[in-house]
Design a protein around this motif. Structure first.
Motif, PDB file in Angstrom:
ATOM      1  N   GLU A 225       0.901  -1.154  -0.188  1.00  0.00           N
ATOM      2  CA  GLU A 225      -0.094   0.086   0.089  1.00  0.00           C
ATOM      3  C   GLU A 225       0.603   1.438  -0.103  1.00  0.00           C
ATOM      4  O   GLU A 225       1.493   1.493   1.030  1.00  0.00           O
ATOM      5  N   ARG A 226       0.632   1.826  -0.903  1.00  0.00           N
ATOM      6  CA  ARG A 226       1.660   3.118  -1.289  1.00  0.00           C
ATOM      7  C   ARG A 226       1.289   4.387  -0.058  1.00  0.00           C
ATOM      8  O   ARG A 226       1.934   5.067   0.285  1.00  0.00           O
ATOM      9  N   ARG A 227      -0.153   4.420   0.179  1.00  0.00           N
ATOM     10  CA  ARG A 227      -0.504   5.214   0.906  1.00  0.00           C
ATOM     11  C   ARG A 227      -0.160   6.734   0.502  1.00  0.00           C
ATOM     12  O   ARG A 227       0.138   6.951  -0.641  1.00  0.00           O
ATOM     13  N   ASN A 228      -0.032   7.513   1.432  1.00  0.00           N
ATOM     14  CA  ASN A 228       0.194   9.123   0.773  1.00  0.00           C
ATOM     15  C   ASN A 228       1.566   9.110   1.207  1.00  0.00           C
ATOM     16  O   ASN A 228       2.161   9.592   2.203  1.00  0.00           O
ATOM     17  N   ARG A 229       2.216   9.122   0.066  1.00  0.00           N
ATOM     18  CA  ARG A 229       3.724   9.266   0.166  1.00  0.00           C
ATOM     19  C   ARG A 229       4.215  10.849  -0.284  1.00  0.00           C
ATOM     20  O   ARG A 229       5.164  10.925  -0.460  1.00  0.00           O
ATOM     21  N   ILE A 230       3.103  11.631  -0.333  1.00  0.00           N
ATOM     22  CA  ILE A 230       3.429  12.937  -0.716  1.00  0.00           C
ATOM     23  C   ILE A 230       3.273  13.752   0.702  1.00  0.00           C
ATOM     24  O   ILE A 230       2.266  13.613   1.079  1.00  0.00           O
ATOM     25  N   VAL A 231       4.285  14.312   1.258  1.00  0.00           N
ATOM     26  CA  VAL A 231       4.352  14.791   2.535  1.00  0.00           C
ATOM     27  C   VAL A 231       4.408  16.528   1.906  1.00  0.00           C
ATOM     28  O   VAL A 231       5.097  17.032   1.372  1.00  0.00           O
ATOM     29  N   THR A 232       3.197  17.294   2.571  1.00  0.00           N
ATOM     30  CA  THR A 232       2.895  18.622   2.273  1.00  0.00           C
ATOM     31  C   THR A 232       4.301  19.604   2.956  1.00  0.00           C
ATOM     32  O   THR A 232       4.943  19.093   4.013  1.00  0.00           O
ATOM     33  N   MET A 233       4.208  20.735   2.518  1.00  0.00           N
ATOM     34  CA  MET A 233       5.354  21.698   2.934  1.00  0.00           C
ATOM     35  C   MET A 233       4.831  22.143   4.374  1.00  0.00           C
ATOM     36  O   MET A 233       5.700  22.036   5.313  1.00  0.00           O
ATOM     37  N   ASP A 234       3.469  22.001   4.705  1.00  0.00           N
ATOM     38  CA  ASP A 234       3.290  22.423   6.204  1.00  0.00           C
ATOM     39  C   ASP A 234       3.516  21.195   7.029  1.00  0.00           C
ATOM     40  O   ASP A 234       3.922  21.530   8.044  1.00  0.00           O
ATOM     41  N   THR A 235       3.509  19.815   6.488  1.00  0.00           N
ATOM     42  CA  THR A 235       3.829  18.770   7.342  1.00  0.00           C
ATOM     43  C   THR A 235       5.418  18.843   7.557  1.00  0.00           C
ATOM     44  O   THR A 235       5.940  18.768   8.621  1.00  0.00           O
ATOM     45  N   ARG A 236       6.025  18.984   6.479  1.00  0.00           N
ATOM     46  CA  ARG A 236       7.373  19.318   6.558  1.00  0.00           C
ATOM     47  C   ARG A 236       7.938  20.297   7.481  1.00  0.00           C
ATOM     48  O   ARG A 236       8.794  19.944   8.361  1.00  0.00           O
ATOM     49  N   GLU A 237       7.235  21.176   7.514  1.00  0.00           N
ATOM     50  CA  GLU A 237       7.723  22.337   8.502  1.00  0.00           C
ATOM     51  C   GLU A 237       7.423  21.889   9.963  1.00  0.00           C
ATOM     52  O   GLU A 237       7.948  22.168  11.078  1.00  0.00           O
ATOM     53  N   LYS A 238       6.340  21.308  10.307  1.00  0.00           N
ATOM     54  CA  LYS A 238       5.879  20.715  11.561  1.00  0.00           C
ATOM     55  C   LYS A 238       6.951  19.787  11.869  1.00  0.00           C
ATOM     56  O   LYS A 238       7.427  19.747  13.115  1.00  0.00           O
ATOM     57  N   TYR A 239       7.371  18.963  11.142  1.00  0.00           N
ATOM     58  CA  TYR A 239       8.374  17.747  11.452  1.00  0.00           C
ATOM     59  C   TYR A 239       9.598  18.355  11.915  1.00  0.00           C
ATOM     60  O   TYR A 239      10.346  17.911  12.901  1.00  0.00           O
ATOM     61  N   LEU A 240      10.173  19.503  11.019  1.00  0.00           N
ATOM     62  CA  LEU A 240      11.343  20.231  11.290  1.00  0.00           C
ATOM     63  C   LEU A 240      11.098  20.754  12.919  1.00  0.00           C
ATOM     64  O   LEU A 240      12.234  20.665  13.632  1.00  0.00           O
ATOM     65  N   ASN A 241      10.168  21.477  13.080  1.00  0.00           N
ATOM     66  CA  ASN A 241       9.832  22.066  14.599  1.00  0.00           C
ATOM     67  C   ASN A 241       9.877  21.094  15.448  1.00  0.00           C
ATOM     68  O   ASN A 241      10.516  21.217  16.436  1.00  0.00           O
ATOM     69  N   ILE A 242       9.406  19.956  15.171  1.00  0.00           N
ATOM     70  CA  ILE A 242       9.402  18.824  16.352  1.00  0.00           C
ATOM     71  C   ILE A 242      10.836  18.614  16.568  1.00  0.00           C
ATOM     72  O   ILE A 242      11.282  18.346  17.735  1.00  0.00           O
ATOM     73  N   ALA A 243      11.490  18.209  15.313  1.00  0.00           N
ATOM     74  CA  ALA A 243      13.054  17.710  15.499  1.00  0.00           C
ATOM     75  C   ALA A 243      13.751  18.818  16.324  1.00  0.00           C
ATOM     76  O   ALA A 243      14.425  18.475  17.240  1.00  0.00           O
ATOM     77  N   LEU A 244      13.658  19.973  16.011  1.00  0.00           N
ATOM     78  CA  LEU A 244      14.168  21.209  16.843  1.00  0.00           C
ATOM     79  C   LEU A 244      13.895  21.144  18.215  1.00  0.00           C
ATOM     80  O   LEU A 244      14.820  21.384  19.070  1.00  0.00           O
ATOM     81  N   ASN A 245      12.502  20.962  18.421  1.00  0.00           N
ATOM     82  CA  ASN A 245      12.197  20.783  19.763  1.00  0.00           C
ATOM     83  C   ASN A 245      12.915  19.885  20.655  1.00  0.00           C
ATOM     84  O   ASN A 245      13.288  20.080  21.780  1.00  0.00           O
ATOM     85  N   ILE A 246      13.106  18.762  20.113  1.00  0.00           N
ATOM     86  CA  ILE A 246      13.757  17.702  20.737  1.00  0.00           C
ATOM     87  C   ILE A 246      15.181  17.927  20.987  1.00  0.00           C
ATOM     88  O   ILE A 246      15.460  17.714  21.955  1.00  0.00           O
ATOM     89  N   ALA A 247      15.674  18.376  19.765  1.00  0.00           N
ATOM     90  CA  ALA A 247      17.187  18.636  19.909  1.00  0.00           C
ATOM     91  C   ALA A 247      17.495  19.680  21.006  1.00  0.00           C
ATOM     92  O   ALA A 247      18.441  19.577  21.780  1.00  0.00           O
ATOM     93  N   SER A 248      16.561  20.664  21.370  1.00  0.00           N
ATOM     94  CA  SER A 248      16.746  21.690  22.412  1.00  0.00           C
ATOM     95  C   SER A 248      16.643  21.014  23.837  1.00  0.00           C
ATOM     96  O   SER A 248      17.160  21.858  24.863  1.00  0.00           O
ATOM     97  N   MET A 249      16.150  19.753  23.918  1.00  0.00           N
ATOM     98  CA  MET A 249      15.837  19.068  25.003  1.00  0.00           C
ATOM     99  C   MET A 249      16.923  17.930  25.493  1.00  0.00           C
ATOM    100  O   MET A 249      16.778  17.344  26.499  1.00  0.00           O
ATOM    101  N   ILE A 250      17.718  17.558  24.475  1.00  0.00           N
ATOM    102  CA  ILE A 250      18.601  16.407  24.588  1.00  0.00           C
ATOM    103  C   ILE A 250      19.899  16.861  25.386  1.00  0.00           C
ATOM    104  O   ILE A 250      20.178  17.947  25.389  1.00  0.00           O
TER     105      ILE A 250
END
Length: 250
Positions: A225-250
């Motif tokens: 199942e291919r599912r939704n393999r297209i990640v939107t720009m809004d989602t990409r920005e959300k993932y980046l912010n999540i990663a940065l938030n995590i990085a600031s806490m490690i």
């Protein structure tokens, strides 16, 4: 000699990372690694983004320094595949980074895991080659030492996620039905290409590597199942912010 006998603790490496990457004064100790060039576009667009170094692997890859929650964080685009991502990780360690957050997509081995769900790997099945050069072949899995801490951080950030084993493989087009079932029966929830390799480097070099995955395609069905393999720009920005938030806490 089989690949599982490749670990050599008795002699030195012919090429150490420091031959190709010199230590940089005041280089950020925390780094975020993305596989997505469009996420790097977000980083480049930030007014505080500063190129602090480069890495050369097929083409020049800039390393950016940004400030997030009063912490200096290096951000770079890594490469798909265990060998390539491990090599760039080695270069980043040589430059001075000590703690890393990797994030990217994965396939799921459970049809009930929806596209976009977060997974924190706790151990990675070594169906690749790189880890056998960094660790003895005493176990089929590489333990992810940072999983509990990352899970705690994600709970603090109110990010629903699952903790599970993952299947790291080099051979995308040889993820056979029987192998998928075997890994699923062992507790693997996901399949990807890097976790075992980068975690082996982390253990060998004594650094901290954190990784979270987000589900994409599904292998747990009568047909892929291919599912939704297209990640939107809004989602990409959300993932980046999540990663940065995590990085600031490690």
């Amino acid at each position: 000699m089989s690949i599982i006998n490749a670990f050599d603790a008795a002699s030195e490496a012919i090429i150490e990372p420091e031959r190709l990457a010199q230590k940089i004064e005041n280089f950020p100790e925390i780094a975020v690694a993305t596989f997505d060039d469009k996420i790097i576009d977000f980083v480049k667009s930030r007014p505080d983004a500063e190129i602090i170094s480069d890495m050369h692997k097929s083409h020049t890859r800039h390393i950016y320094n940004i400030e997030h929650k009063n912490k200096a964080i290096a951000v770079y685009q890594t490469l798909c595949g265990g060998a390539a991502s491990a090599a760039l990780l080695e270069l980043m360690i040589a430059k001075g980074a000590k703690r890393f957050v990797f994030f990217g997509t994965c396939g799921t081995l459970d049809k009930d895991v929806s596209s976009g769900n977060f997974i924190v790997p706790i151990a990675a099945y070594r169906d690749e080659g790189t880890s056998y050069h960094y660790l003895k072949a005493d176990d089929n899995y590489v333990e992810v030492k940072t999983a509990d801490k990352l899970s705690q951080i994600m709970r603090e950030l109110k990010l629903p996620h699952k903790k599970a084993k993952t299947w790291t493989t080099d051979a995308v087009f040889r993820e056979t039905r029987n192998n998928m079932i075997s890994r699923k029966n062992e507790g693997c929830l996901t399949v990807e290409m890097e976790c075992a390799s980068i975690m082996a480097v982390a253990l060998f070099r004594g650094v901290e590597v954190y990784q979270f995955l987000y589900a994409e395609d599904n292998l747990d069905s009568s047909d892929w199942e291919r599912r939704n393999r297209i990640v939107t720009m809004d989602t990409r920005e959300k993932y980046l912010n999540i990663a940065l938030n995590i990085a600031s806490m490690i």
